[in-house]
Structure formats: C-alpha cells, structure tokens
Design an enzyme around this catalytic site. Sequence first.
Site, PDB file in Angstrom:
ATOM      1  CD  GLU A   1      -7.923  16.444  42.078  1.00 17.96           C
ATOM      2  OE1 GLU A   1      -7.150  16.489  42.824  1.00 17.96           O
ATOM      3  OE2 GLU A   1      -8.943  16.080  42.391  1.00 17.96           O
TER       4      GLU A   1
ATOM      5  CD  GLU B   1      -2.998  -1.038   2.148  1.00 20.05           C
ATOM      6  OE1 GLU B   1      -2.581  -0.553   3.382  1.00 20.05           O
ATOM      7  OE2 GLU B   1      -4.159  -1.359   2.112  1.00 20.05           O
TER       8      GLU B   1
END
Lengths: 596, 113
Positions: free
Chosen positions: A322, A82
């Site tokens: 956090e 490909e």
Amino acid sequence: MKKTGPDRPRPPGIPTISPAKSLPKCPTGIQGLDEITSGGLPRGRPTLVCGGAGCGKTLLAAEFLVRGAMTFREPGVLMSFEETEPELRANVASLGFDLPGLEKAKMILLEHVHIERSEIHETGEYDLEGLFVRLNYAIDSIGAKRVVLDTLEALFAGIPNEAILRAELRRLFRWLKDKGVTTVITAERGREQLTRHGLEEYVSDCVILLDHRINDQIATRHLRVVKYRGAMHGTNEFPFLIGDGGLSVLPITSLGLNHGVSNERIATGIPRLDAMLGGKGFFRGSSILLTGTPGTGKTIVATNFAQAAARRGERVLFFSFEESPAQIIRNMHSIGLRLAPLVKRGLLRFHSARPSLCGLEMHLATMFREIATFKPDVVIIDPITSLMDSGTNSETKGMITRLIDYLKGCQITSLFTSLTQAGHVMQQSEAAMSSLMDAWLLLQDFEGNGERNRVFYVLKARGMAHSNQIREFLISERGIDIVDAYIGASGVLTGSARAAQDSLEKAARLASQLEADQLKREVERKRAALERQISALRADYETEARELRRIAEQVGTQTRLLSDERTELGRLRQADAAVAPRGQKLNRPKRRTGTL
Amino acid sequence: MKAAKSKPARPARAQSPPVAAPPRQRLRLYVAGATERSRRAILRARRLCDTELRGNYDLQVIDVYQQPILARNGQIVATPTLVREFPKPVVRLIGNLTKSAGLFVGLGWNSKD
C-alpha cells in the site's frame, strides 16, 4: 500447523525417496526447480523443455549451463540454432550472468548453427553427421558435462527431408545419452502435442512444460514437469519468475505438516499486548494475522512489531503493498517509531510493490526470492488482502498456504495484516486463512457518542494463555498505548465515554480525598493544641520549680548562717559542740507533678 | 591432414566461352570420413565441375572428422555438403549430388536433362 513433537511419527502418505534408489540427478541450480524435481534433471539424459514464444525456454536452458559452470564446475555447451553468439551473450547478460568470462575460462562454449533454408538445396541422400561432428568437437574441447540445444526445431525449417531429419534426431539423442552428457533441448509448443514437431517422441526421460498465461490482464509464467521417468516429481503447475538474478520457480511443495517448532517467545514491542499474551508475546516462527477495518492501526501494530524485532538485532523483511518505504518511515516517525536507522543498519528491509503490478504468483515468487536472499527472522506482509485480490479465489488459498508453510519451515515469524470492510469483521478470505494462522488479533472500530474509537482483542493464540479482554487502543506521538476499556452496566465504554467515566470516578475519588484531608487536618490541629497546652503546663511547672529551688536555697543559707552563728555563739559561750538539728528540711514541696 | 585438392584449370578453349568469361568458382565439399558415400560424392563433384564449369573452379574437399573446426567455420550441418562460396550468394548443396535437379537449380546452371 499442529505442533509436532520430536517423537511424533511421520505422517502417513508421504513417500520418502532414498537417494540410493532414485536416478542420478544433475542439479540445475535454478531456484526451486531442483526442489520440484527432487534433485535436478536426469543426469546423462536429455530433457525436453517446451513452451510457447516468450516463455523463457532459452533462459532456463542458459541458466542451467551457467549455474552448472559457476556452482557445480561442470562445463557446458550451448548450441543455438536461432540466436547468434553475440545475441546470446547479450540476452544472458540481462540475467546478470557473465557469459564472456565463463567462455574465457573454458566453462561455457557457445556455438551458433546457422541454417538458412534459401541457401540449401537437396541433391540426394545425406545425414547430419556434420552436426554430430561439431557437437562432439565442442563437447570434447572443453570437456562439457552439460549441453543445451536451443531450438532444435529450426532444423525442421532448414532440412527439407523430414524422414532423414527424424531418423537423425533419434540417432542424436541416442548418441547424447551414450556420450553421457546431460542435455536440455528446447522446443516450441505445438497445437495438439507438446511440441510442434513431436520431439517428445524422442526425449522420453524428462519433459518440462513452460507456459505464459494471461489472467485478468496479468501475465504469469508457469512451469510443469510433465514427465520424469523413474523419479518422483511435483506434478503441479508452479509459477516462476524471470528476474535479474535468473529464474526462480515457486517450489514449495507443501507435502506435510511436519515443520519444527520453537518454544521461544518474542515480544511484540507493545508491552500491554505481551501482557495479554501470557506476558511473553508470540512464539517464534508462528504466523500472526492482524485483521481490522480501514484506519484501525494495523500497519502501526505491524511496524511496532518490526521495530521491536529489529532492535533485538533480528532481520525484518517488510512487504508493503500500500505504501512506499519512505512513506511508511515518515508516517511511523509521527508516532515515535524510528525506522530509518534500522533500515540503514540493514536490519529492516522494505519491499514495496503495487498489487496490480503482476499476478499473485509473480508476487509470491518475488517474495520467495526476497526471503531467500535476505534471510529474515520476521516477515511482515501489509496487507495480505491486496495480494489475495490479485489472484483468483481458488488459487489464492493454496498460494498463501505455500507461503505460510515456507515461512514456518524456515522458522520465520510472520505477521499478516488483513483489511476488512467496515461492518464485516470476518470475511470469507479470513475465515479461510484463519485456519493457517497461529494467532489472530482483531482491531475494530467502536462508534458512539459522535466519535470513533479503536478497540483491540486477541481472537486466538494457539498454545498460550491469553487475555479475553477487549482493550482500547490509543495512538499518540509516543506510540501505541493499550488501555483497559471501561466495562460497566452500560457496556464497553471507550474514548470520551471512557474518559467521562474516568473523570466521574476521579471526582468521587477527589471528594473523599478532600474529606479525608480535612479529618487529618482536624486531628493535627487537636494534637497541636494539646501540645501547646502541655508545653504551657511544663513552663508553669518549671517556673514554680525554679522558685521553689530558690526559696530552698535561701532557707538553707539562712539556716547555715544561723547554725554557724549559733556555733560561734556556743564557742563563745564555751558550750559543747552540738550537732545541728536534722529537722531543717521542713519546706519540701508537697505537690509532686510528675514529669511529662 | 590436408584433404584439400585443388584442380588446376584445364584449358578448354576448344569450346567458346559464354559472352563474359564467368568468374572462377570456389567450391568446398565437406564429407564425413572415407566412406563409400563420401568417395562417391567426391567423384561426382569433380565430374560435374569438370563438365559444367569446364575446369574454371577450385574445389577443396574437407573431411569433417579430420577437421571439425572447419565444419564449424563452414556452418555445416549435413554431410555431404557442397558449398559454393564464390560467387555469392553462398549456396549449400546437401546430399550425395545424385539428384541433379536440385543441384542445377542450386548452382544456377542450366539443366541439360
């Protein structure tokens, strides 16, 4: 997580694979894949890798070759149907692999097979000998041990006669086996079968399925070994990650509970907490859970622990979901923790990511990779609950188990913070997680008297004596202070209530102190008075004594003079010399005041 | 070993050429080994070229076993393959050149069947 002594027998049900019995394996060098396949792909046989578009088939195949060339010194051929050679080089470069360099060193050979259906016209019988010749030539020219055929199915689009093609594919796989090269064949996922054109029919030794799923808008790649003839393999789906260092599969097949344990204890950085844990801190390699409602200081305890470990010279990896690293460093600076120098010395490393950045598996894969590369002694995850939110309930526990098992296997001490909602001390997630944890500390808010105070206790600590006391937890610019909470008739007193109680006690103490002082002063005064009296008496005595001595002397002199005079007189009177009479000392003092 | 065989143009002026003289065609035939199939393919290719192109062609026969590098350069997958390299576009005729339908369509010749 039970401690396993060295003499404890291996748990039943875990088969051991002796290398002598199993097939020869060809290690891929891809992180995690070799663990799942217990050693790699079947050597000298073809392996089919199938999956939908964008699953990472080509990258997996390319990494198999590159790792083979770089790590195992096995040259490889990449035959692509490909992508052209320059495209392949560019794609692989995105993983950080230097394909041109390997090509120059004759370790990798790229070959693009160009098939354009519109150019091809069928004019009778044929076979794919041309392809065989090219492949053979490529393999022989660099002595390749590994071959990748990247999407063979392009042939189905280019070759009009499927009957011929299928016959030739069968012959191709046979030929590859005879050639003794380990081959990876990629193929597009089909609707009802593994591959669109049923290639699995020809490749029966090993089939790996890649998958790219979207769950709650978060995409995660999965890998599964569908089939591995003649060898044991993990059959689960494993999440994998394509990062800038190649692929990594989350491999940790936690089959057993047989990791080694350490008796070494490590300090937490908070002396009072160590004291609560039998005076020595946690076991090395244990997993610690720190739960608390918002704002109870979980991150602070975690960072303290991190700083203490880094100061001992251990490597600490801090996963923050956090706050950004800079934010943590700034915030912790305000309570007296100096993290920046430790980061600079490479002992402390932060990894911050938003929980919603990717799925749980992806997060864990990243974490595994970070852990594998940084090789920390201590891992901190702050907080683990935001990670758990990013996955579905059923998979999270398994994932966390894997992570904890992995950390324990590596003897890494892990600390997880867990955020709980106010009012719910224990949530379902924690209850599930707690069984995996060796120690559990609970931080809690205490409201009352118009204020909010933090208390803290050890909920469990496996294998060590620990305090059952609730302690108050204070945060100041000097760091963490753990003080005894006042426990009295009215319950646990914290904060200003405790301070009030403290000052009450202090006042009482002060009063009795004053009283004692006064008594002491009284005694002192009395003693001084007595002293004074004594010295006055002594002075009296001294004067008197002096007077007496003077009188005695005077008397003596008179007597002598008198006797001299008498002797002289006697001599003058021609008298016999007489001895002076003895009874002259008549004036002796009568009162004898003893010496003081 | 060079397997290239170039046929010199044979003068075939007896028949009048098409309006504009067609360009000389450059063809390559890739075969795998000196097998019966290869031999037949070579023969058919020559005969067809002689009749259809009236000698206005160059045909090179390549044995991919002997020169695998040429198979790579020519992007050969199947054998035998007849490649028309000039004029463009490139046309690849795979097979032993027995099915003339595909052959004629591929080369843009007028089928005489």
